[in-house]
Write an enzyme that holds these catalytic residues in place. Structure first.
Site, PDB file in Angstrom:
ATOM      1  N   LYS A 226       1.025  -1.238  -0.003  1.00  0.00           N
ATOM      2  CA  LYS A 226       0.037   0.043   0.052  1.00  0.00           C
ATOM      3  C   LYS A 226       0.836   1.430  -0.049  1.00  0.00           C
ATOM      4  CE  LYS A 226      -4.360  -1.756   1.499  1.00  0.00           C
ATOM      5  NZ  LYS A 226      -5.482  -1.513   2.456  1.00  0.00           N
ATOM      6  N   ARG A 260      -4.148 -10.260   4.809  1.00  0.00           N
ATOM      7  CA  ARG A 260      -4.471 -10.211   3.437  1.00  0.00           C
ATOM      8  C   ARG A 260      -3.420  -9.454   2.484  1.00  0.00           C
ATOM      9  NH1 ARG A 260      -6.768  -6.452  -0.262  1.00  0.00           N
ATOM     10  NH2 ARG A 260      -8.371  -7.286  -1.702  1.00  0.00           N
TER      11      ARG A 260
END
Length: 281
Positions: A226, A260
């Site tokens: 991210k 995840r």
């Protein structure tokens, strides 16, 4: 830190969360921030899912709508056409435990019929009909914190205290689920790193994430590749593995039950090392 172990009902299966589990990301979209377009053909999607399962993933999370900042919306019909055939094949051919990354009530209902085990909704069942659709099945439901919509969520996110705001939001959505007839034992929570949060918000929330254990629900953490990693390290998306693994280790130390991730094999290695140290005399 020691946190409560859980056994999470996922449709016809039960996921043992007494140790951290890895959720492999399978984007069947043309425009996801990290791997858009690589797996939007069913043969490529199945090959990638099989590789992730072999590497140690226990869940495959299939998404047909990009939720990166500024991503255009996708119609419910198009999302269903992208995702449903992949879910069907994952269950039938690979016997995989499948999570469906969706906010669409129609896809939630179809996924349950196809044998999926989890709904992973970035909008926390806030769309019209989503609570009812989730209540009709026996799937686990992951509730994630986000303000607004992906198209605008990063415009100007503001909080007095981001961790308190996230906890309050998730507690409210849990209450809404229970009121709709969704058993608490089927719920898990996701702080929503990167969703309507600045870098400072993300770092503060990560540091104080253990506060969310007050809700007594399994915790899913998704920080793989991210932008918070890119901003701290000055790395492009394809150069964020080290940062992703560092945050994976820190998340487990703060009691995360599910990670995840895009890079399954490497994350599984991190978990194996953490477990080996924890079990040493």
């Amino acid at each position: 830190m020691a946190v409560q172990p859980f056994r999470l009902p996922c449709g016809s299966r039960t996921l043992d969360l007494s140790r951290p589990q890895v959720m492999g990301i399978l984007n069947v979209t043309p425009d996801s921030f990290s791997d858009g377009g690589r797996y939007n053909r069913i043969d490529a999607a199945l090959r990638h899912a099989e590789q992730m399962l072999e590497a140690g993933a226990t869940i495959i999370d299939v998404g047909g709508e990009s939720t990166r900042p500024g991503a255009p919306p996708v119609s419910a019909e198009e999302e269903l056409q992208r995702v449903a055939p992949v879910v069907e094949q994952l269950v039938c051919r690979l016997d995989a435990l499948v999570s469906v990354d969706t906010s669409s009530p129609a896809l939630m209902r179809e996924a349950a019929l196809l044998g999926a085990g989890m709904i992973n909704d970035v909008r926390s069942l806030s769309r019209d009909g989503a609570l009812q659709a989730a209540a009709q099945g026996n799937l686990a439901v992951c509730l994630m914190h986000m303000q607004g919509e992906p198209q605008t969520m990063q415009d100007s996110p503001q909080y007095d205290d981001v961790t308190t705001a996230v906890r309050t939001f998730l507690a409210d959505r849990v209450a809404a689920c229970e009121a709709a007839g969704i058993a608490r034992e089927r719920l898990l929570i996701d702080p929503g790193f990167g969703f309507a949060k600045t870098l400072a918000h993300n770092l503060s929330l990560f540091r104080h994430m253990q506060t969310l254990h007050d809700l007594h629900l399994p915790l899913l953490v998704g920080v793989s590749r991210k932008s918070m990693i890119g901003k701290v390290l000055g790395r492009e998306v394809d150069q964020r593995l080290a940062g992703s693994l560092a945050l994976a280790a820190l998340a487990v130390q703060q009691g995360a039950h599910i990670l995840r991730v895009h890079d399954v094999a490497e994350t599984v290695d991190v978990l194996r090392m953490l477990e080996a140290v924890a079990e040493a005399d």
